[in-house]
Motif scaffolding. Sequence first.
Motif, short mmCIF file in Angstrom:
data_model
loop_
_atom_site.label_atom_id
_atom_site.label_comp_id
_atom_site.label_asym_id
_atom_site.label_seq_id
_atom_site.Cartn_x
_atom_site.Cartn_y
_atom_site.Cartn_z
N LEU A 20 25.12 19.44 20.63
CA LEU A 20 24.35 20.68 20.84
C LEU A 20 24.86 21.41 22.07
N MET A 21 25.08 20.70 23.18
CA MET A 21 25.56 21.33 24.40
C MET A 21 26.93 21.97 24.20
N PHE A 22 27.83 21.26 23.52
CA PHE A 22 29.16 21.81 23.28
C PHE A 22 29.09 23.03 22.34
N SER A 23 28.17 23.00 21.39
CA SER A 23 28.02 24.14 20.49
C SER A 23 27.52 25.37 21.25
N LEU A 24 26.56 25.15 22.16
CA LEU A 24 26.09 26.25 23.00
C LEU A 24 27.22 26.76 23.89
N MET A 25 28.02 25.84 24.43
CA MET A 25 29.17 26.24 25.24
C MET A 25 30.13 27.11 24.44
N ASP A 26 30.41 26.71 23.20
CA ASP A 26 31.33 27.48 22.36
C ASP A 26 30.77 28.86 22.04
N ALA A 27 29.45 28.94 21.83
CA ALA A 27 28.84 30.25 21.59
C ALA A 27 29.00 31.14 22.82
N LEU A 28 28.85 30.57 24.01
CA LEU A 28 29.04 31.33 25.24
C LEU A 28 30.50 31.75 25.41
N LEU A 29 31.43 30.87 25.03
CA LEU A 29 32.85 31.23 25.05
C LEU A 29 33.10 32.43 24.14
N LEU A 31 30.92 34.72 23.21
CA LEU A 31 30.32 35.92 23.80
C LEU A 31 31.21 36.47 24.93
N LEU A 32 31.73 35.59 25.77
CA LEU A 32 32.58 36.05 26.87
C LEU A 32 33.92 36.58 26.37
N SER A 33 34.41 36.01 25.26
CA SER A 33 35.71 36.45 24.73
C SER A 33 35.67 37.88 24.21
N GLU A 34 34.46 38.42 24.03
CA GLU A 34 34.33 39.81 23.60
C GLU A 34 34.60 40.78 24.75
N HIS A 35 34.68 40.25 25.98
CA HIS A 35 34.85 41.11 27.16
C HIS A 35 36.05 40.74 28.03
N TYR A 36 36.57 39.51 27.88
CA TYR A 36 37.63 39.04 28.76
C TYR A 36 38.75 38.39 27.95
N PRO A 37 40.00 38.43 28.46
CA PRO A 37 41.13 37.82 27.76
C PRO A 37 40.99 36.30 27.66
N PRO A 38 41.68 35.67 26.68
CA PRO A 38 41.54 34.22 26.46
C PRO A 38 41.82 33.36 27.69
N PHE A 39 42.91 33.66 28.43
CA PHE A 39 43.21 32.83 29.59
C PHE A 39 42.17 32.99 30.70
N GLN A 40 41.59 34.18 30.80
CA GLN A 40 40.53 34.37 31.80
C GLN A 40 39.29 33.58 31.40
N VAL A 41 38.95 33.57 30.11
CA VAL A 41 37.80 32.79 29.65
C VAL A 41 38.05 31.30 29.88
N ALA A 42 39.29 30.85 29.66
CA ALA A 42 39.63 29.45 29.94
C ALA A 42 39.46 29.14 31.43
N THR A 43 39.83 30.09 32.29
CA THR A 43 39.63 29.92 33.73
C THR A 43 38.16 29.80 34.07
N LEU A 44 37.35 30.67 33.48
CA LEU A 44 35.91 30.64 33.74
C LEU A 44 35.29 29.35 33.23
N ARG A 45 35.82 28.83 32.12
CA ARG A 45 35.33 27.54 31.60
C ARG A 45 35.57 26.43 32.62
N GLY A 46 36.77 26.36 33.17
CA GLY A 46 37.07 25.32 34.14
C GLY A 46 36.32 25.50 35.45
N ALA A 47 36.33 26.72 35.97
CA ALA A 47 35.71 26.98 37.28
C ALA A 47 34.20 26.80 37.24
N SER A 48 33.56 27.18 36.13
CA SER A 48 32.09 27.08 36.05
C SER A 48 31.62 25.63 35.96
N SER A 49 32.44 24.75 35.37
CA SER A 49 32.06 23.35 35.23
C SER A 49 32.46 22.50 36.42
N LEU A 50 33.47 22.94 37.16
CA LEU A 50 34.04 22.11 38.23
C LEU A 50 33.02 21.66 39.27
#
Length: 294
Positions: A20-29, A31-50
């Motif tokens: 469930l948590m990973f599914s919510l994470m993917d939904a947020l990815l 949503l963010l991918s509608e506004h930011y490039p893929p590598f930036q979203v990948a950066t936000l994924r790492g930085a937000s969890s770190l």
Amino acid sequence: MTAAHPHARRAIFTMLAAVLMFSLMDALLKLLSEHYPPFQVATLRGASSLPFVLTWAIASGGARSLLRVRWPLHVLRGALGIGMMASFVYGVNRLPLSTTYSVFFIAPLLITALSGPLLGEQVGPRRWVAIGIGLLGVLVLLRPTGEGMLSLAALAVLAAALGYAVTAITVRVLARTDSTQAMMVWLMVLMTLGAGALAWPGWVAVRGEHLWLILGLGVAGSLGQYAVTEAFRLGEASLIAPLEYTALIWGVILDLTLWGVLPDRVTWAGAAIIVASGLYLLRRERVHVEAEHP
């Protein structure tokens, strides 16, 4: 659920929570991918969890557990993680979550296929047949339509599944010497720095209204990673792993709730073939393990 597995029930619920948590994470990815490039979203994924992952790692294993590592494999895993996340974000931006998951479910089959040449494990003829049937399911999903064979999005998800499979192989090698804490922390660090460097030339200023999405991304990703680690600690892999397929249910619910779309019959058919192949592989793995350790 037997007396031999007193923690089985807890392991099952923990794994369901992780999915469930990973599914919510993917939904947020998505949503963010509608506004930011893929590598930036990948950066936000790492930085937000770190911050969350680092706090847990130091509290549970201490700082020393993060330093005794095999750096070449961690760097390889980080590079694979960056490519996998960027490819997944590109795909999920253009495909429904349910379709993305259906294609990504080929990853367990790829792990089995790669475990032979990369780890020297025996992959018998029955498991090769299951892998072949699973690939047939992918062909059903990638039918020649608007989101079929010529779709870069579907191919990107396939590339992400391959990257995930190779990453899983590196984890099996690293787990012999390195701590779980080190593997989690350095993946997030390398993803943040590597994807950030690639995203920097086209970086888009993060909008204030998206900060809660990024916070949710970090919380969901960290909780999911902790829960899946705890689930596999408490229960047998053959019991826990099939629960990953419940992601398809959450994908359908989130698709309908957030984007108002549902998978069509062909998507269901392809997903059913891939899931059935994966479940058969897990069953064969359990039989194989029981034969080796009666």
